[in-house]
Write an enzyme that holds these catalytic residues in place. Sequence first.
Site, PDB file in Angstrom:
ATOM      1  N   SER A 217      60.643 -14.449  89.071  1.00 19.54           N
ATOM      2  CA  SER A 217      61.392 -15.205  88.075  1.00 19.54           C
ATOM      3  C   SER A 217      61.603 -14.299  86.869  1.00 19.54           C
ATOM      4  O   SER A 217      60.634 -13.883  86.236  1.00 19.54           O
ATOM      5  CB  SER A 217      60.605 -16.454  87.648  1.00 19.54           C
ATOM      6  OG  SER A 217      60.384 -17.306  88.754  1.00 19.54           O
ATOM      7  N   ASP A 249      57.774 -24.555  89.282  1.00 18.97           N
ATOM      8  CA  ASP A 249      57.245 -25.260  90.450  1.00 18.97           C
ATOM      9  C   ASP A 249      58.377 -25.758  91.343  1.00 18.97           C
ATOM     10  O   ASP A 249      58.267 -25.754  92.572  1.00 18.97           O
ATOM     11  CB  ASP A 249      56.372 -26.437  90.006  1.00 18.97           C
ATOM     12  CG  ASP A 249      55.267 -26.006  89.059  1.00 18.97           C
ATOM     13  OD1 ASP A 249      54.814 -24.848  89.173  1.00 18.97           O
ATOM     14  OD2 ASP A 249      54.863 -26.812  88.201  1.00 18.97           O
TER      15      ASP A 249
END
Length: 309
Positions: A217, A249
């Site tokens: 990320s 998540d």
Amino acid sequence: MILTVTLNTALDITYRVDALRPHASHRVREVTERPGGKGLNVARVLAALGHEVAVTGFAGGATGRTLQDQLLGADGIRDALVPVSGPTRRTIAVVDAASGDTTQLNEPGPLISPAEWTAFQEAYEHLLASASAVALCGSLPPGVPVNAYATLIRAARSASVPVLLDTSGEPLRRGIAARPDIVKPNADELAELTGSHEPAQAMKDARRRGAHAVVASLGAQGLRALTPDGTWQAPAPDRLSGNPTGAGDSAVAGLISGCVEHLPWPQRLARAVALSAATVVAPVAGEFDGPTYERLVREVRVTDQASAA
């Protein structure tokens, strides 16, 4: 059945205030309370996508009982949490309506005894027998060995169950050496792991350390994946206002569901980015805004970095 593991479960409490000011008293406009911890957030998103999910980890004390009571009403999610004597932690998110920013306060979690850790491992190995994939998520509560994720990854590999690891620090360093199928660090976690602040080089280093595939990320740059099949970049959409808690998540849910569905990597990444963004505009972690997701999953354009080079 997809299995999500949250060793440090939490009861997530979200307060919404007009404006958060240091050293001031605040009137809370709205309160929400949900079962939380990274793996439980992943599980709720997977269930919303139509997957059967089991959640395991630890639950204890009055907070743990509240968490499990609330799981009873969660469609598509099976509660396989292991009881412990210590109280489950709470996390507090304070959402500032004026700025859209969120302040997070996380308790450490219960002290886990050696006997409780052994009981968990036995329950986990039993659950692996019916699992199509497993996601190992989040921090370790006090008392759990720092090599816990490495142990759980080796058990999943012995059972021929694909495993995704989403953690940080020394648990990530130990876990990646056990050869998980996917690791999902953010930019800071990747730099801490490898010592490199150049993402492409750091991802190569992470793969050399044992990960089969690395999905990083990278904030405004979105997701970048380095896999045996190639390297892809999925850009983040324009910044959306809301609560970013749980966005990572949701990306994990997109990746693990794509693995189970045998989607090509570009489709997995598009789903992960779209779910992550759609979570920001949802009211609490573990949820995503359906229309935003449906729009973005069509709009995200994943590029092949080998072709772009």
